[in-house]
Design a protein around this motif. Structure first.
Motif, short mmCIF file in Angstrom:
data_model
loop_
_atom_site.label_atom_id
_atom_site.label_comp_id
_atom_site.label_asym_id
_atom_site.label_seq_id
_atom_site.Cartn_x
_atom_site.Cartn_y
_atom_site.Cartn_z
N SER A 152 0.92 -1.38 -0.02
CA SER A 152 -0.12 0.01 -0.01
C SER A 152 0.94 1.41 0.14
O SER A 152 0.42 2.39 -0.42
CB SER A 152 -1.00 0.12 1.23
OG SER A 152 -0.26 0.35 2.33
N GLY A 153 2.15 1.17 0.43
CA GLY A 153 2.95 2.49 0.40
C GLY A 153 3.53 2.82 1.79
O GLY A 153 2.56 2.34 2.83
N ASN A 154 4.67 3.43 1.88
CA ASN A 154 5.24 3.68 3.10
C ASN A 154 5.04 5.25 3.51
O ASN A 154 5.98 5.75 4.10
CB ASN A 154 6.59 3.19 3.18
CG ASN A 154 6.82 1.86 2.94
OD1 ASN A 154 5.84 0.97 3.31
ND2 ASN A 154 7.97 1.36 2.38
N GLY A 155 4.16 5.94 2.62
CA GLY A 155 4.30 7.43 2.94
C GLY A 155 3.33 7.91 4.10
O GLY A 155 3.32 9.16 3.88
N HIS A 186 14.46 -6.67 7.23
CA HIS A 186 13.55 -6.48 6.13
C HIS A 186 12.13 -5.84 6.68
O HIS A 186 11.78 -5.99 7.80
CB HIS A 186 13.32 -7.78 5.25
CG HIS A 186 12.49 -7.81 4.05
ND1 HIS A 186 12.69 -6.59 3.12
CD2 HIS A 186 11.47 -8.42 3.78
CE1 HIS A 186 12.05 -6.88 2.16
NE2 HIS A 186 11.19 -7.88 2.42
N GLY A 187 11.48 -5.09 5.92
CA GLY A 187 10.08 -4.41 6.29
C GLY A 187 9.47 -3.47 5.65
O GLY A 187 9.69 -3.79 4.37
N GLY A 188 8.71 -2.70 6.16
CA GLY A 188 7.69 -1.88 5.18
C GLY A 188 6.59 -2.69 4.62
O GLY A 188 6.57 -3.69 4.82
N SER A 209 9.84 1.27 1.16
CA SER A 209 10.49 0.95 2.05
C SER A 209 10.81 2.27 2.90
O SER A 209 9.78 3.03 2.89
CB SER A 209 12.23 0.61 1.84
OG SER A 209 11.96 0.12 0.54
N GLY A 210 11.75 2.61 3.36
CA GLY A 210 11.82 4.03 3.69
C GLY A 210 12.31 4.28 4.89
O GLY A 210 12.19 5.62 5.47
N PHE A 211 12.99 3.73 5.85
CA PHE A 211 12.87 4.15 7.35
C PHE A 211 13.59 3.16 7.82
O PHE A 211 13.32 2.61 9.04
CB PHE A 211 11.66 4.07 7.88
CG PHE A 211 10.80 3.38 7.15
CD1 PHE A 211 9.53 4.00 6.44
CD2 PHE A 211 10.66 1.81 7.14
CE1 PHE A 211 9.06 3.12 5.60
CE2 PHE A 211 10.11 1.17 6.32
CZ PHE A 211 9.07 1.45 5.41
N LEU A 248 -0.09 -3.23 15.95
CA LEU A 248 -0.25 -1.83 15.72
C LEU A 248 -0.08 -1.43 14.23
O LEU A 248 0.82 -2.24 13.55
CB LEU A 248 0.68 -1.08 16.79
CG LEU A 248 0.42 -1.42 18.29
CD1 LEU A 248 1.58 -0.61 18.92
CD2 LEU A 248 -0.91 -1.09 18.55
N ARG A 249 -0.49 -0.34 14.14
CA ARG A 249 -0.26 0.20 12.64
C ARG A 249 1.18 0.84 12.80
O ARG A 249 1.50 1.79 13.37
CB ARG A 249 -1.15 1.24 12.42
CG ARG A 249 -0.84 1.77 11.07
CD ARG A 249 -1.57 3.19 11.02
NE ARG A 249 -1.39 3.82 9.50
CZ ARG A 249 -1.78 5.18 9.36
NH1 ARG A 249 -2.17 5.90 10.41
NH2 ARG A 249 -1.64 5.76 8.18
N PRO A 250 2.17 0.41 11.96
CA PRO A 250 3.48 0.86 11.98
C PRO A 250 3.15 2.52 11.34
O PRO A 250 2.46 2.57 10.39
CB PRO A 250 4.24 0.17 10.72
CG PRO A 250 3.39 -1.04 10.68
CD PRO A 250 2.16 -0.83 10.97
N TYR A 251 4.02 3.33 11.60
CA TYR A 251 4.05 4.91 11.22
C TYR A 251 3.85 5.02 9.67
O TYR A 251 3.55 6.01 9.33
CB TYR A 251 5.16 5.59 11.94
CG TYR A 251 6.55 5.31 11.34
CD1 TYR A 251 7.15 5.95 10.22
CD2 TYR A 251 7.33 4.37 12.02
CE1 TYR A 251 8.26 5.54 9.61
CE2 TYR A 251 8.48 3.76 11.40
CZ TYR A 251 8.88 4.24 10.22
OH TYR A 251 10.21 4.09 9.77
N TYR A 252 4.67 4.04 9.01
CA TYR A 252 4.79 4.21 7.61
C TYR A 252 3.68 3.92 6.82
O TYR A 252 3.39 4.32 5.56
CB TYR A 252 6.01 3.72 6.96
CG TYR A 252 6.21 2.13 7.50
CD1 TYR A 252 5.37 1.24 6.64
CD2 TYR A 252 6.77 1.62 8.68
CE1 TYR A 252 5.23 -0.44 6.90
CE2 TYR A 252 6.76 0.16 8.67
CZ TYR A 252 6.09 -0.82 8.08
OH TYR A 252 6.21 -2.05 8.36
#
Ligand SMILES: *[C@@H]1O[C@H](CO)[C@@H](O)[C@H](O)[C@H]1NC(C)=O
Ligand SMILES: *[C@@H]1O[C@H](CO)[C@@H](O)[C@H](O)[C@H]1NC(C)=O
Length: 837
Positions: A328-331, A398-400, A801-803, A360-364
């Motif tokens: 869905s995207g990491n933004g 790995h993640g996001g 990805s991103g964080f 929980l919902r990750p911040y990304y």
């Protein structure tokens, strides 16, 4: 006619399918060839191009090329493009000569080109990895591993498979393995940056036949760049073997293919081919990438890519449909939402958001009503442990949402082993009905149809493999797909012409602007429509700051889909020129009644705008299976045309004078019924902008195609109106004394060339033959073409990805003192980067 192109093909000198592209020396084009007119060879001669290859799996689409001539600025310049100029001449010829000139070769050649677009290079990028802490060794994990014979050394770190600390938060696959499902016979394609098929963890499950490198045009998807670890990590999540390397994949006896597209720039034709690569044998395409997640762009796939996706849906997997899984995207931290990404908000994607090991919902993780399910990924201090690039190398960072999507793909692989007959829509229905509610205190959950709960952050909840596969085993296949488009509402005379100029519309102002579309029982019957699934909402909104705009849709039953929330980073002043949003939140709802859209903004003194128009397409299941039709992408223009009264014109004017306008970058998927068996629709149901009911006056003004305002490098000219001039002549002769004056007055009064659309872009469904290319066709001078990476105005696709905070890798066995390479992620908009809580 079917055999003809194949016969002609054999006498063409073809550039090999496997040869690399050289964008420095050549211009490349995709043409759609209508073989009823003249041969492909004749078309090539007339355009001065040579045929390179078929355009992926799309029937009658060909990749052609012409050498750049000196002085031509190549990909940037569209003025003075020899090929497009030649095409324009042919097209003018075919329009001028009309029906009478059957003998005119140029006219027929012009008519044989249904579509042409020059290919430009762009960069797609990944959506991937985050942070970890050393997990405690878990006695439970070891016990399970022992019972199933799993000796993989990092299994006990794979909390997404077995979570000792929060046992309810895992993909819940172990009971499915115990039922005997491990993905046997199912192939998942990782469309990514390559796949390390030499990895001990993946080599036994690697499917070379369905793999390809579209960056370097080689047979194997070797991850060559230092940062090419993403695809291998995603592949490990799906199909890492039960062996002595790293951990195990969710479907550890399934196969994975790698299709490499993210390690450089590629053109639309290659991306389209990638999404159909091996589409008869591959079941699932796992896509952890998309447009940048910086909260400032609104972008979707272009025409060829949309067409390939729908080709995979209609023809892939023996007609059951390719399963496209998108991250869905990491933004989220940048205010981005997945409804601003045309890949994730396609009805053909299973869009997967992320949930962490604590539920929980990750911040990304991006929210929007296109989210269908959530899958476990990084956050709250833990990441995903999987295979890495290297012979015996493991990744623990790995993640996001990049890692959420392959976890979902793995579950679908388990289900498809149990039920290979599930269609792409069954896969989605099973998600809707069997996802598990998590994080219940989150205020975003809302009660929706069927007693279900929906959250734009988690979709219908976390994907649970046991529930999913058990339900799949007893699942009754859904009926074929139905489509019900509404009319287009134009608000206070709102229009947008083909160059994106808005006029009219309602000022949004303090209270916002609302509009209603009603659905009644007759409309459902006429459209053969039984049960609602997806809703696509198309809007035309002019605004001086797009990020201020909020859009919500409320159903007759009172369920509200927030389609757009304000986006702090989006300063665009281009508004929403026919952008489409999508919602899965109304799945199963009763459609009859009023659907209300509300457009509002922040009421700022500096920025304001107008709401000009909208429409909806309801997608669902049919009432009468025998009347089901397949849909195809049509050439769709974002114009919002002036409202028209039906015109009483003689039947001679209702000819096939139709023009397909060029696709533009901001189009979302629009479909039209295939020509053969379209269900009867009432005029009230037919969207005016897609109606095939073109009146002659309109056809005459549709002669000149507009130049694209937004993406000049994507020239796309579409031919159709070969008989236009003659039709106009007939009209003028027959009606001159009676209504000619009226028609001329109408033509004159419509200064902008609004274009009415038809279903003529349809691809014959019977035409899905497999690629006829002989392997031996490679010509020597082409085998060494190099990928030109010089494009200076390509667009980026953002990594999901991103964080990555504490980037870390494990080698097994660990080697001391190794410095981990940091995961490069500069394209994802790192301004939103921050540590997970
Ligand atoms: C696809 O599967 C069929 C039969 O299952 C097989 O004959 C064919 O070789 C496969 N193709 C590829 C590219 O793997
Ligand atoms: C809309 O904003 C512009 C400047 O951004 C301003 O000149 C104009 O008066 C505003 N319109 C209304 C109706 O507030």
């Amino acid at each position: 006619m079917r055999a003809l192109p194949l016969a002609l093909f054999s006498i063409l000198t073809l550039v090999s399918a496997s040869s690399k592209r050289n964008y420095g020396e050549n211009n490349y084009y995709v043409i759609e060839h209508d073989d009823q007119h003249v041969s492909l060879a004749a078309v090539s001669r007339a355009l001065g191009v040579e045929v390179v290859d078929r355009a992926g799996e799309l029937p009658n689409h060909w990749l052609v090329r012409a050498p750049k001539v000196s002085g031509e600025l190549g990909a940037r310049s569209e003025e003075g493009d020899r090929v497009l100029d030649a095409y324009a001449r042919l097209r003018a010829r075919s329009q001028n000569s009309a029906r009478s000139a059957r003998g005119d070769n140029e006219a027929r050649t012009g008519a044989a080109i249904k579509y042409i677009s020059r290919q430009t290079l762009r960069q797609r990028a990944k959506r991937a990895p985050p942070p970890i802490r050393q997990p405690k060794p878990s006695e439970d994990a070891r016990a399970v591993a022992l019972r199933l014979g799993i000796n993989d050394p990092l299994f006990d770190k794979q909390w997404h498979l077995l979570n000792d600390e929060q046992p309810e938060h895992s993909m819940n696959v172990i009971p499915v393995w115990e039922m005997g499902y491990t993905g046997k016979g199912v192939i998942t394609s990782l469309v990514d940056d390559g796949l390390d098929y030499t990895s001990d963890d993946l080599k036994d499950n690697f499917d070379a036949d369905d793999s390809y490198d579209f960056n370097d045009h080689e047979a194997l998807p070797t991850p060559k760049l230092r940062e090419d670890t993403h695809g291998t990590r995603c592949a490990g999540q799906v199909a890492a073997g039960k062996n002595n390397a790293c951990g195990v994949g969710i479907a550890y006896n399934s196969k994975v293919a790698g299709v490499r597209i993210l390690s450089g720039e590629i053109s639309d034709v290659d991306e389209a081919a990638a999404l159909n690569y091996g589409f008869q044998n591959v079941s699932i395409y796992s896509c952890s990438w998309g447009p940048p997640d910086n909260g400032a762009v609104m972008e979707g796939p272009d025409y060829l890519i949309k067409k390939a996706v729908l080709h995979g849906i209609n023809e892939g997997r023996g007609g059951k449909g390719s399963v496209f899984v998108f991250a869905s995207g990491n933004g989220a931290a940048s205010g981005d939402q997945c409804n601003f990404d045309g890949y994730t908000n396609s009805i053909y994607s299973v869009t997967v958001s992320a949930v962490d090991h604590k539920g929980l919902r990750p911040y990304y993780s991006e929210a929007c009503t296109a989210n269908m399910v959530a899958a476990y990924s990084s956050g709250s201090g833990k990441s995903i442990t999987t295979t890495d690039k290297g012979t015996n190398k493991c990744a623990s960072t790995h993640g996001g949402t990049s890692a959420a999507a392959p976890n979902a793909a793995g579950v679908f692989a388990l289900a498809l082993e149990a039920r290979p007959d599930l269609t792409w829509r069954d896969i989605q229905h099973l998600c809707v009905e069997n996802a598990r509610m998590i994080n219940e205190a989150d205020g975003d959950w809302e009660s929706v149809a069927g007693g279900r709960m929906y959250s734009s952050k988690f979709g219908y909840g976390a994907l649970d493999a046991l529930r999913y596969v058990q339900a799949a085993r007893n699942w009754n296949l859904v009926k074929p797909q139905a489509r019900l488009p509404t009319r287009t509402v134009q608000i206070e005379g709102g229009t947008m012409n083909p160059v994106g100029k808005y006029a009219g519309g309602q000022f949004i102002g303090g209270g916002g602007a609302t509009s209603v579309l009603s659905v009644n029982w007759d409309m459902l019957q006429d459209a053969n429509f039984e049960q609602l699934e997806h809703i696509v909402v198309r809007v035309w909104i002019d605004h001086s700051r797009r990020g201020d705009v909020e859009v919500e849709l409320t159903s007759p039953g009172g369920v509200k889909s927030v389609l757009a929330e304000k986006r702090k980073s989006d300063n665009a002043n281009t508004g929403y020129p026919g952008w489409t949003f999508m919602s899965v939140k109304h799945w199963g709802e009763d459609m009859i009644g009023d659907w209300t859209i509300r457009v509002s903004d922040q009421g700022s003194a500096d920025h304001n705008g107008t709401f000009l128009g909208w429409n909806m397409v309801f997608w669902g299941s049919v009432i009468d299976t025998s009347k089901a039709v397949l849909y195809e992408v049509s050439h769709e223009d974002p114009v919002l045309p002036p409202h028209e009264e039906p015109q009483p014109l003689p039947p001679t004017t209702a000819t096939n004078t139709k023009t397909h306008p060029k696709p533009t970058s901001y189009l979302s998927i629009e479909e039209t019924t295939s020509t053969a068996a379209a269900p009867a629709t009432t005029s009230a149901q037919v969207d005016e902008t897609t109606s095939a009911n073109v009146d002659a006056a309109e056809a005459t003004v549709a002669q000149s195609l507009p130049t694209p305002s937004k993406e000049p490098s994507q020239i796309s000219l579409i031919i159709h109106a070969l008989q236009r001039k003659l039709v106009v002549g007939i009209i003028l002769v027959v009606l001159a004394s009676l209504v000619g004056g009226i028609i001329l007055w109408r033509m004159h009064s419509r200064a902008s060339p609004y274009i009415a659309l038809s279903g003529e872009g349809n691809v014959p469904m019977s035409d899905a033959h497999s690629r006829p290319l002989a392997d031996g066709d490679e010509s020597d001078d082409d085998a060494d073409e190099r990928t030109g990476l010089r494009g200076d105005s390509y667009q980026h696709r953002g990594f999901h990805s991103g964080f990555l905070d504490d980037e870390e890798e494990h080698e097994y066995p660990p080697s001391a003192g190794r410095v981990s390479p940091s995961y490069r992620n500069e394209r994802a908009g790192l301004e939103g980067r921050r540590s997970p809580s």
